[in-house]
Design an enzyme around this catalytic site. Sequence first.
Site, PDB file in Angstrom:
ATOM      1  N   ILE A  72     -26.309 -39.330  27.891  1.00  0.00           N
ATOM      2  CA  ILE A  72     -27.092 -39.206  29.117  1.00  0.00           C
ATOM      3  C   ILE A  72     -26.165 -38.735  30.239  1.00  0.00           C
ATOM      4  O   ILE A  72     -25.783 -39.522  31.114  1.00  0.00           O
ATOM      5  CB  ILE A  72     -27.764 -40.541  29.507  1.00  0.00           C
ATOM      6  CG1 ILE A  72     -28.538 -41.118  28.336  1.00  0.00           C
ATOM      7  CG2 ILE A  72     -28.693 -40.332  30.702  1.00  0.00           C
ATOM      8  CD1 ILE A  72     -29.059 -42.524  28.585  1.00  0.00           C
ATOM      9  N   PRO A  73     -25.766 -37.468  30.215  1.00  0.00           N
ATOM     10  CA  PRO A  73     -24.958 -36.981  31.328  1.00  0.00           C
ATOM     11  C   PRO A  73     -25.783 -37.065  32.609  1.00  0.00           C
ATOM     12  O   PRO A  73     -26.978 -36.757  32.612  1.00  0.00           O
ATOM     13  CB  PRO A  73     -24.638 -35.539  30.953  1.00  0.00           C
ATOM     14  CG  PRO A  73     -25.547 -35.184  29.846  1.00  0.00           C
ATOM     15  CD  PRO A  73     -26.053 -36.436  29.233  1.00  0.00           C
ATOM     16  N   HIS A  74     -25.152 -37.529  33.674  1.00  0.00           N
ATOM     17  CA  HIS A  74     -25.887 -37.754  34.910  1.00  0.00           C
ATOM     18  C   HIS A  74     -24.960 -37.590  36.107  1.00  0.00           C
ATOM     19  O   HIS A  74     -23.744 -37.703  35.976  1.00  0.00           O
ATOM     20  CB  HIS A  74     -26.512 -39.155  34.920  1.00  0.00           C
ATOM     21  CG  HIS A  74     -25.498 -40.236  34.716  1.00  0.00           C
ATOM     22  ND1 HIS A  74     -25.053 -40.588  33.444  1.00  0.00           N
ATOM     23  CD2 HIS A  74     -24.830 -41.023  35.588  1.00  0.00           C
ATOM     24  CE1 HIS A  74     -24.161 -41.553  33.555  1.00  0.00           C
ATOM     25  NE2 HIS A  74     -24.008 -41.831  34.850  1.00  0.00           N
ATOM     26  N   ALA A  75     -25.573 -37.315  37.250  1.00  0.00           N
ATOM     27  CA  ALA A  75     -24.807 -37.169  38.481  1.00  0.00           C
ATOM     28  C   ALA A  75     -25.732 -37.340  39.672  1.00  0.00           C
ATOM     29  O   ALA A  75     -26.932 -37.057  39.586  1.00  0.00           O
ATOM     30  CB  ALA A  75     -24.136 -35.800  38.534  1.00  0.00           C
TER      31      ALA A  75
END
Length: 165
Positions: A72-75
């Site tokens: 779950i890449p997130h920013a």
Amino acid sequence: MPLHDLLSRARVAILDGHAVETGASDGAPALVRVLAAAAWLLADGGNPAPLAQALREREARASTALGEGVAIPHARVAGLDECRAAFLRLEHPVEFEAPDRRPVDLVLALLVPEHDVTAQLHRLAEIADRFADPDYRAALRTARDASDLRRLLGGSGPDFLPCAA
């Protein structure tokens, strides 16, 4: 806002190109190419570069892989008015430094407005819970096409992952 609204029709994809698998001729690692693909989907026709950079910077701090082939890449992103998500199923799994050392083939990228830390934490917990279900992961992996993926991700089911906390 239900997940299918966060994803939109254009933000669900199956990546099967060798560019992701091999890092392609520009030498970029496969993980960087996956994050770039997610940023491209999340940009909705705008400039994906700052989104890709935000995802890379977050991933550089610690892996966003959960294990079981899920990441779950997130920013948090300045200037973003609402949450956005993109889902990619990778035909060629990519190393994400997962805790179980398994490569990742299911990627749900999430962007939230920079000021909305609570929304980010809430969304991440809900996504992680959803992807903890082995039957759900199996269904995503065996979906025929992006249309089936959209249905499984919430397009015709109950709402989940509302953007507002």
